[in-house]
Design a protein around this motif. Structure first.
Motif, PDB file in Angstrom:
ATOM      1  N   MET A  33       0.846  -1.190   0.000  1.00  8.35           N
ATOM      2  CA  MET A  33       0.000   0.000   0.000  1.00  8.35           C
ATOM      3  C   MET A  33       0.884   1.245   0.000  1.00  8.35           C
ATOM      4  N   THR A  34       0.430   2.269  -0.725  1.00 12.53           N
ATOM      5  CA  THR A  34       1.124   3.544  -0.753  1.00 12.53           C
ATOM      6  C   THR A  34       0.086   4.673  -0.847  1.00 12.53           C
ATOM      7  N   VAL A  35       0.494   5.858  -0.420  1.00 12.73           N
ATOM      8  CA  VAL A  35      -0.390   7.029  -0.456  1.00 12.73           C
ATOM      9  C   VAL A  35       0.357   8.152  -1.160  1.00 12.73           C
ATOM     10  N   LYS A  93      -5.731  13.111  -3.857  1.00  3.10           N
ATOM     11  CA  LYS A  93      -4.968  12.217  -2.997  1.00  3.10           C
ATOM     12  C   LYS A  93      -5.542  10.815  -3.110  1.00  3.10           C
ATOM     13  N   THR A  95      -5.025   6.498  -1.983  1.00  2.00           N
ATOM     14  CA  THR A  95      -4.416   5.390  -1.260  1.00  2.00           C
ATOM     15  C   THR A  95      -4.535   4.184  -2.168  1.00  2.00           C
ATOM     16  N   THR A  97      -3.643   0.167  -3.058  1.00  2.00           N
ATOM     17  CA  THR A  97      -3.209  -1.177  -2.687  1.00  2.00           C
ATOM     18  C   THR A  97      -2.904  -1.886  -3.994  1.00  2.00           C
ATOM     19  N   VAL A 110      -7.946   1.215  -5.203  1.00  2.00           N
ATOM     20  CA  VAL A 110      -7.513   2.614  -5.108  1.00  2.00           C
ATOM     21  C   VAL A 110      -8.663   3.414  -4.520  1.00  2.00           C
ATOM     22  N   ASP A 111      -8.373   4.116  -3.423  1.00  2.00           N
ATOM     23  CA  ASP A 111      -9.381   4.945  -2.756  1.00  2.00           C
ATOM     24  C   ASP A 111      -8.927   6.394  -2.893  1.00  2.00           C
TER      25      ASP A 111
END
Length: 117
Positions: A33-35, A93, A95, A97, A110-111
């Motif tokens: 996961m990355t943001v 922006k 988040t 996965t 993707v959120d």
């Protein structure tokens, strides 16, 4: 009803395996996961570039089903399921996965937040 759910689950897994072409070494893929912020979008290729203001940027691919051209990945806008085109827009922006196969980063979920930077 449960037969339909099982059928859908099997079709989803088959579509994912067909497109990603996981080989024996990649069989133990673990989601990461990355943001960051979305910098660029290529809607026709279903890819987007994610990164921070002063960080390196990374390109992600969203898995698309062959029939019907519908996203197999979970694309969310403010926590609600939506389309790639609606959610994935520059300056938002996100988040993400994802799993890595070879040099490609495939989005599992993707959120995206509707607010900008």
């Amino acid at each position: 009803m449960s037969h339909a759910i099982r059928w859908f689950a099997v079709m989803f897994v088959c579509a994912f395996v067909d497109v990603v072409a996981v080989d024996a070494d990649d069989a133990k893929l673990k989601p990461e996961m990355t943001v960051g912020f979305i910098h660029a979008v290529d809607a026709s290729a279903k890819t987007f570039v994610l990164g921070g203001k002063n960080e390196s940027q990374t390109t992600f691919k969203v898995l698309v089903k062959a029939a019907g051209n519908r996203e197999a990945a979970h694309v969310l806008l403010d926590g609600k399921r939506t389309t790639f085109e609606e959610a994935i827009q520059s300056k938002r922006k996100a988040t993400v996965t994802f799993v890595k196969t070879g040099d490609d980063l495939w989005v599992w979920k993707v959120d995206v937040a509707s607010g900008s930077k």
